[in-house]
Design an enzyme around this catalytic site. Structure first.
Site, mmCIF file in Angstrom:
data_model
loop_
_atom_site.group_PDB
_atom_site.id
_atom_site.type_symbol
_atom_site.label_atom_id
_atom_site.label_comp_id
_atom_site.label_asym_id
_atom_site.label_seq_id
_atom_site.Cartn_x
_atom_site.Cartn_y
_atom_site.Cartn_z
ATOM 1 N N ASP A 38 -23.513 -39.235 10.012
ATOM 2 C CA ASP A 38 -24.299 -38.127 9.455
ATOM 3 C C ASP A 38 -24.299 -36.973 10.460
ATOM 4 O O ASP A 38 -24.765 -37.118 11.588
ATOM 5 C CB ASP A 38 -25.736 -38.634 9.205
ATOM 6 C CG ASP A 38 -26.629 -37.553 8.621
ATOM 7 O OD1 ASP A 38 -27.686 -37.890 8.083
ATOM 8 O OD2 ASP A 38 -26.258 -36.353 8.720
ATOM 9 N N VAL A 61 -23.974 -31.971 2.330
ATOM 10 C CA VAL A 61 -24.302 -31.759 3.752
ATOM 11 C C VAL A 61 -25.297 -30.596 3.902
ATOM 12 O O VAL A 61 -26.161 -30.600 4.798
ATOM 13 C CB VAL A 61 -23.013 -31.529 4.570
ATOM 14 C CG1 VAL A 61 -22.363 -30.188 4.287
ATOM 15 C CG2 VAL A 61 -23.268 -31.693 6.053
ATOM 16 N N ASP A 62 -25.230 -29.636 2.970
ATOM 17 C CA ASP A 62 -26.162 -28.497 2.980
ATOM 18 C C ASP A 62 -27.606 -29.011 2.851
ATOM 19 O O ASP A 62 -28.493 -28.678 3.648
ATOM 20 C CB ASP A 62 -25.805 -27.594 1.776
ATOM 21 C CG ASP A 62 -26.404 -26.201 1.876
ATOM 22 O OD1 ASP A 62 -26.266 -25.426 0.903
ATOM 23 O OD2 ASP A 62 -27.005 -25.882 2.919
ATOM 24 N N SER A 146 -15.597 -28.219 1.631
ATOM 25 C CA SER A 146 -15.117 -28.120 0.240
ATOM 26 C C SER A 146 -14.656 -29.434 -0.362
ATOM 27 O O SER A 146 -14.243 -29.452 -1.525
ATOM 28 C CB SER A 146 -13.967 -27.099 0.109
ATOM 29 O OG SER A 146 -14.466 -25.782 0.179
ATOM 30 N N GLY A 148 -16.376 -32.139 -0.985
ATOM 31 C CA GLY A 148 -17.418 -32.911 -1.696
ATOM 32 C C GLY A 148 -17.652 -32.327 -3.082
ATOM 33 O O GLY A 148 -16.761 -32.370 -3.948
ATOM 34 N N TYR A 150 -17.467 -29.421 -4.034
ATOM 35 C CA TYR A 150 -16.472 -28.391 -4.402
ATOM 36 C C TYR A 150 -15.100 -28.979 -4.716
ATOM 37 O O TYR A 150 -14.178 -28.249 -5.084
ATOM 38 C CB TYR A 150 -16.384 -27.324 -3.305
ATOM 39 C CG TYR A 150 -17.506 -26.285 -3.354
ATOM 40 C CD1 TYR A 150 -18.487 -26.343 -4.333
ATOM 41 C CD2 TYR A 150 -17.572 -25.264 -2.429
ATOM 42 C CE1 TYR A 150 -19.520 -25.425 -4.373
ATOM 43 C CE2 TYR A 150 -18.597 -24.312 -2.448
ATOM 44 C CZ TYR A 150 -19.573 -24.406 -3.443
ATOM 45 O OH TYR A 150 -20.591 -23.484 -3.494
HETATM 46 N N1 APR Z 1 -22.907 -35.532 7.256
HETATM 47 C C1 APR Z 1 -21.564 -35.317 7.272
HETATM 48 N N2 APR Z 1 -20.843 -35.069 6.169
HETATM 49 C C2 APR Z 1 -21.497 -35.052 5.009
HETATM 50 C C3 APR Z 1 -22.900 -35.280 4.904
HETATM 51 C C4 APR Z 1 -23.598 -35.524 6.108
HETATM 52 N N3 APR Z 1 -24.921 -35.733 6.129
HETATM 53 N N4 APR Z 1 -23.240 -35.198 3.585
HETATM 54 C C5 APR Z 1 -22.105 -34.957 2.900
HETATM 55 N N5 APR Z 1 -21.057 -34.879 3.746
HETATM 56 C C6 APR Z 1 -19.650 -34.650 3.474
HETATM 57 C C7 APR Z 1 -19.163 -34.975 2.093
HETATM 58 O O1 APR Z 1 -18.871 -36.364 1.971
HETATM 59 C C8 APR Z 1 -17.874 -34.137 2.065
HETATM 60 O O2 APR Z 1 -16.821 -34.857 2.694
HETATM 61 O O3 APR Z 1 -19.423 -33.260 3.622
HETATM 62 C C9 APR Z 1 -18.226 -32.923 2.934
HETATM 63 C C10 APR Z 1 -18.476 -31.657 2.113
HETATM 64 O O4 APR Z 1 -19.178 -32.038 0.929
HETATM 65 P P1 APR Z 1 -20.389 -31.145 0.341
HETATM 66 O O5 APR Z 1 -21.554 -31.261 1.207
HETATM 67 O O6 APR Z 1 -20.536 -31.517 -1.102
HETATM 68 O O7 APR Z 1 -19.854 -29.625 0.473
HETATM 69 P P2 APR Z 1 -18.760 -28.868 -0.381
HETATM 70 O O8 APR Z 1 -17.809 -29.784 -1.053
HETATM 71 O O9 APR Z 1 -18.235 -27.821 0.544
HETATM 72 O O10 APR Z 1 -19.616 -28.183 -1.532
HETATM 73 C C11 APR Z 1 -20.560 -27.214 -1.142
HETATM 74 O O11 APR Z 1 -22.262 -28.335 -2.319
HETATM 75 O O12 APR Z 1 -24.121 -29.120 -1.310
HETATM 76 C C12 APR Z 1 -23.654 -28.092 -2.061
HETATM 77 O O13 APR Z 1 -24.978 -26.206 -1.437
HETATM 78 C C13 APR Z 1 -23.703 -26.814 -1.295
HETATM 79 O O14 APR Z 1 -23.068 -25.529 -3.169
HETATM 80 C C14 APR Z 1 -22.604 -26.060 -1.966
HETATM 81 C C15 APR Z 1 -21.567 -27.110 -2.247
#
Ligand code: APR
Length: 349
Positions: A38, A61-62, A146, A148, A150
């Site tokens: 994490d 992760v946001d 991007s 996850g 996205y």
């Molecule tokens: N620590 C590390 N990596 C993480 C965590 C964490 N706590 N939570 C999720 N991830 C990973 C996911 O598994 C993925 O591999 O971060 C990567 C990016 O995934 P997302 O968080 O979904 O981000 P993204 O695909 O860029 O989409 C962004 O999602 O959460 C919303 O507000 C955000 O609208 C934005 C969009």
């Protein structure tokens, strides 16, 4: 690979003289480590958030960063980014209760919504490193942006990450790639080892440039055709004979690599941040007999240089063929490509 003591004092001197550089040819000092976990628990100077254009928190992760970091992060987002952040751009806020000093927010392209411009994804890593430099951060942790919500394909997302980080000039010296799950971890591993075969071939060219012309390669495919392999060894009369019947060197006199090993090469690692000079040092350390001879062999060195130019031009790996199972003369650059290159000249007798 059994440990080899360097018995020959002169040889020991030569190996010591090479030194084992910590910085690569491109001067990059960046080291890349993988973490499965994490990102909110990572104590880097800066951790990177995969945000959205509004910069008001979200899922993935946001959401994790805003939850763990507390409300001061959102407050900072609102005051510093009243109009949010453009895709591909990056900006920093406080890290609130997180172990990091700063959060660098970046907005990746939303592949699922049709934003497939890879340049925007590359820009996220480049801009995040620029912001880290502005902050004076020396360590930074990235999630796989991007990949996850996205929906960017993980392997290409990881390739974009490692290739951009490895090629960006920055004052950051420690990059942690944080995978939240095993699939993301493997995608990062595959991205980091994507250039390992080429770096090995380039490392042998460096040995030739240093006057060690005996260094030979014997590349091929695994029986399944899934993995590329190479043996690196001192010249013997059998490997690459004029008659085209090439046979791999005896195993105790070779460094053997397969793409199934990802970044592991003998007892070291070679990844996208490893320079050919550092690879040459690793090869010399693992197989000192590569340095046993200073005999010149210009025909082989010239042949090898020509092979590597084709490999680099076509971004394809060489496969040695023996005539007895391939009626086309020579080696192939890119398995099945039809791009042929003559057999290596016989080693100087
Ligand atoms: N620590 C590390 N990596 C993480 C965590 C964490 N706590 N939570 C999720 N991830 C990973 C996911 O598994 C993925 O591999 O971060 C990567 C990016 O995934 P997302 O968080 O979904 O981000 P993204 O695909 O860029 O989409 C962004 O999602 O959460 C919303 O507000 C955000 O609208 C934005 C969009």
């Amino acid at each position: 690979m059994t440990e080899r003591s360097i018995s020959d004092p002169d040889l020991a001197t030569r190996v010591a003289a090479i030194g084992f550089g910590a910085t690569g040819q491109n001067g990059s000092m960046v080291s890349i480590d993988l973490i499965l976990g994490d990102i909110t628990t990572v104590a880097a100077d800066a951790i990177v958030n995969a945000a959205d254009n509004q910069m008001r928190g979200g899922g993935g992760v946001d959401g994790a960063i805003h939850r763990a970091g507390g409300s001061t992060i959102l407050a900072d987002c609102v005051s510093k980014f009243p109009n949010g952040l453009a895709t591909g751009d990056a900006g920093w806020t406080t890290a609130g209760n997180l172990p990091a000093k700063w959060v660098i927010h970046t907005v990746g392209p939303n592949y699922s919504a049709g934003e497939t411009d890879r340049g925007l994804l590359v820009s996220c890593y480049r801009r995040a490193l620029e912001v880290a430099d502005e902050l004076g951060a020396r360590s930074i942790a990235f999630p796989l942006i991007s990949a996850g919500v996205y929906g960017w394909p993980k392997h290409d997302a990881a390739l974009a990450a490692v290739e951009t980080i490895a090629s960006t000039s920055t004052s950051v010296d420690s990059v942690k790639l944080v995978a939240f799950d095993e699939r993301t971890l493997h995608a990062f591993e595959a991205g980091l080892s994507h250039r390992t075969p080429l770096r090995l071939l380039q490392g042998v060219r460096v040995l030739h440039d240093r006057g060690y012309h005996a260094a030979r390669v014997f590349p091929g495919m695994s029986a399944s055709g899934m993995y590329w392999r190479v043996s690196i060894s001192p010249a013997t009369t059998s490997a690459g004979g004029q008659d085209g019947h090439v046979t791999p060197p005896a195993s105790d006199q070779a460094i053997r690599y397969s793409t199934s090993s990802l970044r592991e090469v003998a007892s070291g690692t070679v990844d996208i941040t490893t320079s050919p000079e550092d690879v040459a040092d690793l090869l010399a350390r693992e197989l000192p007999t590569l340095l046993a001879s200073r005999a010149e062999d210009p025909p082989y060195v010239e042949w090898y240089s020509g092979l590597l130019q084709l490999v680099e031009r076509h971004d394809a790996l060489p496969v040695a063929y023996a005539d007895y199972f391939d009626d086309e003369p020579g080696w192939e650059v890119g398995w099945g490509s039809g791009i042929r290159y003559p057999h290596p000249p016989a080693p100087n007798a």
